[in-house]
Design a protein around this motif. Structure first.
Motif, mmCIF file in Angstrom:
data_model
loop_
_atom_site.group_PDB
_atom_site.id
_atom_site.type_symbol
_atom_site.label_atom_id
_atom_site.label_comp_id
_atom_site.label_asym_id
_atom_site.label_seq_id
_atom_site.Cartn_x
_atom_site.Cartn_y
_atom_site.Cartn_z
ATOM 1 N N ALA A 15 41.357 33.080 37.129
ATOM 2 C CA ALA A 15 41.801 34.275 36.403
ATOM 3 C C ALA A 15 42.621 33.896 35.178
ATOM 4 N N GLU A 16 43.505 32.927 35.315
ATOM 5 C CA GLU A 16 44.353 32.495 34.195
ATOM 6 C C GLU A 16 43.504 31.911 33.072
ATOM 7 N N GLY B 148 42.699 33.688 29.273
ATOM 8 C CA GLY B 148 42.950 32.976 28.031
ATOM 9 C C GLY B 148 41.727 32.856 27.149
ATOM 10 N N GLY B 149 40.622 33.488 27.561
ATOM 11 C CA GLY B 149 39.394 33.465 26.757
ATOM 12 C C GLY B 149 38.538 32.239 26.959
ATOM 13 N N ASN B 150 38.769 31.505 28.057
ATOM 14 C CA ASN B 150 38.013 30.288 28.326
ATOM 15 C C ASN B 150 37.147 30.468 29.572
ATOM 16 N N SER B 151 36.378 29.454 29.892
ATOM 17 C CA SER B 151 35.530 29.492 31.085
ATOM 18 C C SER B 151 35.867 28.298 31.972
ATOM 19 N N VAL C 37 29.792 29.086 37.124
ATOM 20 C CA VAL C 37 30.605 29.204 35.913
ATOM 21 C C VAL C 37 31.300 30.554 35.921
ATOM 22 N N PHE C 38 32.627 30.539 35.730
ATOM 23 C CA PHE C 38 33.416 31.766 35.687
ATOM 24 C C PHE C 38 33.816 32.048 34.246
ATOM 25 N N THR C 39 33.503 33.257 33.781
ATOM 26 C CA THR C 39 33.936 33.719 32.464
ATOM 27 C C THR C 39 34.513 35.114 32.626
ATOM 28 N N GLY D 237 47.415 28.596 21.215
ATOM 29 C CA GLY D 237 47.887 27.781 22.321
ATOM 30 C C GLY D 237 49.365 27.457 22.271
ATOM 31 N N LYS D 238 50.115 28.071 21.351
ATOM 32 C CA LYS D 238 51.532 27.770 21.224
ATOM 33 C C LYS D 238 52.366 29.001 21.566
ATOM 34 N N ALA D 239 53.389 28.810 22.366
ATOM 35 C CA ALA D 239 54.292 29.918 22.675
ATOM 36 C C ALA D 239 55.127 30.260 21.448
#
Length: 276
Positions: free
Chosen positions: A8-9, A13-16, A23-25, A53-55
């Protein structure tokens, strides 16, 4: 459950992510457990986005390990959360730490980080205990900047909040209206100045139940007392399984957020060589 939280995380974040041939998307079909974890992860990313990718903040962050408190928290996660021995945890941290501190990265050093001792007694420093009704989980935020401040952030009526504050045996040093949900959460995560999050008529401040639950859990994780309609909130949700999903998701999100700030150095561990 942990696998679903990690999936889920990554999807939020828009990744797989690929597990075997699967494959999870974000568009993947999800069961109820993964759907709950995904909704919570999406709300965290909406509230606290990390562009590129930066806080957004570098509060209390520096290369390496700036405090023993952060060292201790990682040691606690490796030993209590992931099942490594203290000796194994010391070798893992030593391998990714840029500082030469052998007195810390030994089994005895890890033991000193994980336990407090006084007059012959020993107790787990990460078993948080309420000192009083108004100082719930204070230890969860005392290592953060500005933790000597004592503020109450208010969503809703300041009049109701001040009335509640006046009924306490020890009132807050300062009460202020919320600057917005995202800004308040960022303040909670990066500083220790907020002792209480006061919410009146809680339903009107959140876009969904998932957003409310995520907000509560992020605050509770950071040692902030949450009060909804003058009643102290002990857990984010009544369902213990959903609370576990929220808490594990919160821990993962905060760890990744800290990594974006260069707090944590990451080394790949080969499953075939270390069996983990």
């Amino acid at each position: 459950m942990t696998r679903d939280i990690i999936c889920a995380e990554i999807m939020a974040g828009g990744n797989s992510i690929s597990i075997g041939d699967q494959v999870f998307t974000s568009g993947s079909e999800r069961d109820e457990l993964l759907d709950r974890a995904y909704d919570a992860a999406m709300e965290r990313h909406r509230l606290l986005p990390t562009p590129d990718g930066k806080a957004k903040t570098d509060a209390y962050v520096s290369p390496g390990w700036p405090t023993d408190e952060e060292c201790a928290r990682l040691a606690h996660k490796l030993t209590r959360g992931m099942g490594y021995s203290q000796a194994e945890a010391s070798r893992i941290i030593e391998a990714v730490d840029g500082w030469e501190r052998p007195h810390v990265w030994s089994r005895q050093g890890i033991d000193r980080l994980l336990w407090d001792r006084s007059y012959g007694e020993k107790w787990d420093r990460f078993t948080y205990v309420e000192k009083s009704r108004t100082h719930a989980y204070l230890e969860g935020r005392k290592h953060l900047p500005c933790s000597d401040m004592d503020c109450m952030a208010v969503f809703g009526s300041l009049e109701h909040a001040n009335s509640y504050d006046s009924s306490l045996s020890e009132s807050h040093g300062f009460t202020f209206p919320s600057m917005g949900l995202a800004a308040t959460l960022q303040l909670i995560l990066d500083t220790g100045c907020i002792r209480t999050l006061f919410i009146s008529e809680s339903g009107s401040h959140f876009r969904s139940d998932a957003q409310r639950a995520v907000t509560y859990d992020l605050a509770l994780y950071r040692g902030v007392q949450v009060v909804g309609n003058r009643i102290q909130v002990k857990t984010a949700d009544r369902n213990p399984n959903y609370n576990r999903i929220l808490r594990e998701g919160t821990e993962l999100f905060i760890a990744l957020r800290a990594h974006s700030n260069a707090t944590i150095a990451v080394q790949s561990w080969c499953p075939s060589s270390c069996g983990r």
